[in-house]
Scaffold this active site. Sequence first.
Site, short mmCIF file in Angstrom:
data_model
loop_
_atom_site.label_atom_id
_atom_site.label_comp_id
_atom_site.label_asym_id
_atom_site.label_seq_id
_atom_site.Cartn_x
_atom_site.Cartn_y
_atom_site.Cartn_z
N ASN A 1 20.15 37.09 -89.23
CA ASN A 1 21.61 36.83 -88.04
C ASN A 1 22.23 37.01 -88.71
O ASN A 1 22.55 36.61 -90.46
CB ASN A 1 20.79 35.64 -87.84
CG ASN A 1 20.32 35.49 -86.60
OD1 ASN A 1 20.65 36.45 -85.76
ND2 ASN A 1 19.86 34.32 -86.05
N ARG B 1 5.40 17.98 -96.22
CA ARG B 1 3.79 17.88 -95.57
C ARG B 1 2.77 18.85 -96.14
O ARG B 1 1.76 18.40 -96.90
CB ARG B 1 3.35 17.87 -94.69
CG ARG B 1 2.57 17.28 -93.72
CD ARG B 1 2.48 17.18 -92.48
NE ARG B 1 1.46 17.31 -91.43
CZ ARG B 1 1.44 16.81 -90.27
NH1 ARG B 1 2.65 17.47 -89.29
NH2 ARG B 1 0.45 16.66 -89.83
N HIS C 1 23.68 38.51 -78.45
CA HIS C 1 24.10 36.76 -78.60
C HIS C 1 25.86 37.83 -77.25
O HIS C 1 26.40 36.19 -77.09
CB HIS C 1 24.08 35.97 -79.50
CG HIS C 1 22.61 35.56 -80.39
ND1 HIS C 1 22.98 34.49 -81.02
CD2 HIS C 1 21.63 36.37 -79.97
CE1 HIS C 1 21.59 34.24 -81.45
NE2 HIS C 1 20.75 35.34 -80.81
N ARG D 1 23.53 26.78 -92.92
CA ARG D 1 23.59 26.18 -91.61
C ARG D 1 24.17 24.67 -91.44
O ARG D 1 25.54 24.81 -90.33
CB ARG D 1 21.94 26.31 -91.22
CG ARG D 1 22.55 26.94 -89.25
CD ARG D 1 21.35 26.86 -88.88
NE ARG D 1 21.15 26.39 -87.19
CZ ARG D 1 20.25 26.86 -86.71
NH1 ARG D 1 18.97 27.07 -87.03
NH2 ARG D 1 20.33 26.33 -85.15
N ASP E 1 14.44 38.10 -79.27
CA ASP E 1 13.73 37.94 -77.99
C ASP E 1 14.60 37.71 -76.19
O ASP E 1 14.16 37.81 -76.00
CB ASP E 1 12.75 37.12 -78.52
CG ASP E 1 13.05 35.70 -78.33
OD1 ASP E 1 14.68 35.86 -79.05
OD2 ASP E 1 12.48 35.28 -79.15
N TYR F 1 23.30 32.87 -74.96
CA TYR F 1 24.75 32.40 -75.31
C TYR F 1 25.87 32.22 -75.44
O TYR F 1 26.86 31.50 -75.43
CB TYR F 1 24.76 33.09 -77.31
CG TYR F 1 23.28 32.27 -77.99
CD1 TYR F 1 23.79 31.85 -78.94
CD2 TYR F 1 22.08 33.32 -77.85
CE1 TYR F 1 22.71 32.03 -79.87
CE2 TYR F 1 21.15 32.97 -78.47
CZ TYR F 1 21.11 31.96 -79.71
OH TYR F 1 20.44 31.77 -80.53
#
Length: 462
Positions: A152, A287, A203, A98, A174, A252
């Site tokens: 996506n 974590r 989108h 990405r 959504d 979008y």
Amino acid sequence: MKLAILGGGGFRVPHVYEALLRDRGAPRVDEVWLHDTDAGRLRVMAAILAAIAEGTTNDTGAAGAAPPKVFTATLLDRALEGADFVFCAIRVGGAAGRVRDERVALDLGVLGQETTGPGGIAFGLRTIPVMTRIAHRIRAVAPDAHVINFTNPAGMITEAMQAVLGDRVLGVCDTPSGLGARVAAALGLDAARLRLDYVGLNHLGWTRRVLHDGTDVLPAVLADDGLLGALEEGVVFGRDWLRDLGVIPNEYLYYYYFNREAVRATRDAPRTRGEFLAARQAAFYERIAAAPGGAALRAWREAVASRSASYMAEMKGAATGTELADHGAVDPVDEGYAGVAVKVMAAIGRDEPATMILNVRNGPTVAELPPDAVVEVPTLVDARGVHPLPPTPPDLHQTGLMQQVKAVERLTIGAALTGSRAAAAQAFALHPLVDSVSVGRRLLDGYIDRIPEVAAVFEETR
């Protein structure tokens, strides 16, 4: 019923599980299989889901339905075998992919975004071959399963998978349904009685009417400074532009209507959205790797709240990652993609008809697009399948943009499945957010050079 979640180590999986827990119908999903190639993330997600289930049992006592049992698998066929539903939410190339989607484009002065523009094309190129292979495995080991796709770029992936599985694949987003829920909340109306006149691609769509018991309440929203300014779309687009259009676009479309501003804001930011999320998610998994279930669940809730609050921050005049007011945000479990997915399963699995905005095969629904194209429109879902509802015909502006972007999507699908560099170069060059043959070719070269999974698409045909 059995649900297989592909991308089961993903950050949003707990929302799906929480939506399943709220479902009290019968039959319901009683087995959830998480599939991921990362065994460590599977362990983390299984621990979080166990903590959610324990909390639900404590809250509901013996009267509550038993939480769905959770299983994990790194072997795809093991997760798929006998599934009634398959939920797809994978990320080929991970967070690093990405980031490169964004940076390759920004280096050439065009928008870097994971689903829209050249970033979406690069994401599609490396994802379509993987999702097509998965579709073939679903057909082999779970031939009766319905596939709910959230991978996506959702419309493109849904269309590619439909070539293998037909109408048993539908795409979920959504964003359109979220607008309906926010409008209902702002006006104090029952969201279940609202119907959106919506048309578009994933989108890339427009809400033209918001019908409450047959009366269009959208003009009242557009006329009210307070209501309009409180909506997410009012913040993103500005009240004047929404009133000029007379419709509410999918958020979008900001990248199309305010492209220069979007590119400038993204380039000026110290880090991209992908870089922000990659750092946050890496810290999260580090974590909680050894944390007990309860602590892991608390850490997840904190992380997902921060992620949601900073959504599209740079497009609202703030630095990437800044946590902002929710602007009428909806419950991500009931009204988000998880809630939509559960409604789809209830509609198909126990014939509880529901109307939702989904990515489905067009057929005769939008006459301006090919019948086998995937469109995003209001759709009735029941035990007999999906039934797109004809929207008001799109105007010339909407039609032109949809047709050009659909042409790009189809070129991308063809390039991903055949390894055609010519088709890929056309896809980049013809996208409205690139609009340059020379830049399109440089984008293709840049993604091949920097993303191994994109390079592999074209190497396989040499």
